[in-house]
Design an enzyme around this catalytic site. Structure first.
Site, PDB file in Angstrom:
ATOM      1  N   ALA A 142      39.688  43.507  38.138  1.00  0.00           N
ATOM      2  CA  ALA A 142      40.390  42.527  38.988  1.00  0.00           C
ATOM      3  C   ALA A 142      39.662  42.436  40.321  1.00  0.00           C
ATOM      4  O   ALA A 142      39.345  43.459  40.940  1.00  0.00           O
ATOM      5  CB  ALA A 142      41.836  42.954  39.207  1.00  0.00           C
ATOM      6  N   THR A 144      39.948  41.343  44.107  1.00  0.00           N
ATOM      7  CA  THR A 144      40.993  41.005  45.084  1.00  0.00           C
ATOM      8  C   THR A 144      40.414  39.991  46.078  1.00  0.00           C
ATOM      9  O   THR A 144      39.963  40.341  47.160  1.00  0.00           O
ATOM     10  CB  THR A 144      41.505  42.256  45.833  1.00  0.00           C
ATOM     11  N   VAL A 172      38.946  47.793  39.923  1.00  0.00           N
ATOM     12  CA  VAL A 172      39.249  46.785  40.935  1.00  0.00           C
ATOM     13  C   VAL A 172      38.043  46.606  41.842  1.00  0.00           C
ATOM     14  O   VAL A 172      37.372  47.574  42.192  1.00  0.00           O
ATOM     15  CB  VAL A 172      40.491  47.191  41.773  1.00  0.00           C
ATOM     16  N   LYS A 173      37.804  45.350  42.174  1.00  0.00           N
ATOM     17  CA  LYS A 173      36.738  45.054  43.135  1.00  0.00           C
ATOM     18  C   LYS A 173      37.386  44.530  44.399  1.00  0.00           C
ATOM     19  O   LYS A 173      38.214  43.608  44.359  1.00  0.00           O
ATOM     20  CB  LYS A 173      35.812  43.999  42.536  1.00  0.00           C
ATOM     21  N   THR A 174      37.029  45.111  45.538  1.00  0.00           N
ATOM     22  CA  THR A 174      37.670  44.715  46.782  1.00  0.00           C
ATOM     23  C   THR A 174      36.645  44.706  47.904  1.00  0.00           C
ATOM     24  O   THR A 174      35.441  44.673  47.649  1.00  0.00           O
ATOM     25  CB  THR A 174      38.880  45.647  47.063  1.00  0.00           C
TER      26      THR A 174
END
Ligand code: R5P
Length: 259
Positions: A142, A144, A172-174
């Site tokens: 996902a 963000t 998760v990539k943020t």
């Protein structure tokens, strides 16, 4: 976690180092021929030997990447908007699971927009994608994405990353931010950071250094690699930081930048 899921995740995050160096070249899905990616094949080919995985769209995968490569593919499957459209957060799932499997991808990626007009829709997209992909042992990453009015601070990014993990994202990539450890601590799945807009090479290396030091498993960088005057040098320098424990100074000294 079943064997297929574990195997795919271990192809992206090295089981030895627990780290990953991903190259993001999926920007065209809403930016079109963005600077540095006008000819994707020309940009991607020299960088491939240095990356652990490649994040891109199916269009660029089919047209610009040799099918004989062994680099794992992280396929972007959300989109259907553009930089000149009404609202970037208005995304849908635009690739079927069958096509992702046909393309032999290792993971799929989708953006969520917490706090935006289409928050609910993008979270439903994530839930549907996770439901489909879990059936086949394919990890969902996902992303963000940050809406125009949102501040990229630890409070907001913790909220986004935690929700992504709660809905079922395997990674998760943020973005990196002040107090990044707070974001890492409150997210139960591995985090990678995006590089964001092009900044001076030394600053981008500093960003990668801090992110992994503070708990990210790696980076999924794009513009700060392919918009550099030394893209291959830059990906090697980021690799030194992520996988070899180099300092920013050591990694920076290896660059051959045009002035
Ligand atoms: C953005 O929507 C894309 O997912 C990019 O892959 C992501 O932003 C990472 O690229 P960059 O390092 O250029 O920010």
């Amino acid at each position: 976690m079943d064997w297929g899921m574990k195997n795919r995740i271990s192809r992206i995050i090295s089981p030895e180092s627990g780290r990953t160096l991903m190259l993001a070249v999926d920007h065209g899905y809403f930016l079109g021929p963005t600077s540095g990616l006008e000819d994707p094949r020309k940009t991607i080919e020299p960088l491939l030997p240095h990356v652990d995985s490649l994040m891109l769209t199916r269009g660029v995968l089919r047209t610009s990447v040799d099918p004989a490569i062994s680099v794992p593919i992280v396929l972007r499957v959300s989109g259907a908007n553009s930089i000149v459209g009404e609202d970037l957060s208005n995304e849908a799932i635009i690739v079927s699971i069958e096509d992702a499997l046909r393309l032999n991808v290792t993971a799929v990626a989708l953006s969520i927009y917490i706090g935006s007009r289409y928050e609910h829709q993008t979270l439903k997209n994530l839930a549907s994608l996770v439901n489909e992909c879990e059936r086949y042992g394919i990890p969902v990453l996902a992303v963000t994405a940050v809406g125009k009015e949102m501040t990229r601070d630890a409070r907001y990014l913790s909220l986004s990353c935690r929700i992504a993990a709660e809905v079922g994202a395997r990674m998760v990539k943020t973005y990196y931010c002040e107090d990044f450890q707070k974001v890492v601590k409150s997210c139960p799945v591995p985090l990678v950071i995006a590089g964001g807009r092009k900044i001076p090479e030394k600053d981008a290396l500093e960003l990668a250094y801090r992110a992994v030091k503070e708990g990210a498993v790696g980076v999924d960088m794009g513009r700060n690699v392919f918009q550099s005057s030394d893209p291959a040098g830059m990906i090697r320098a980021v690799r030194k930081i992520v996988h070899e424990g180099s300092t920013v100074e050591e990694a920076y000294a290896t660059l051959n930048l045009k002035v």
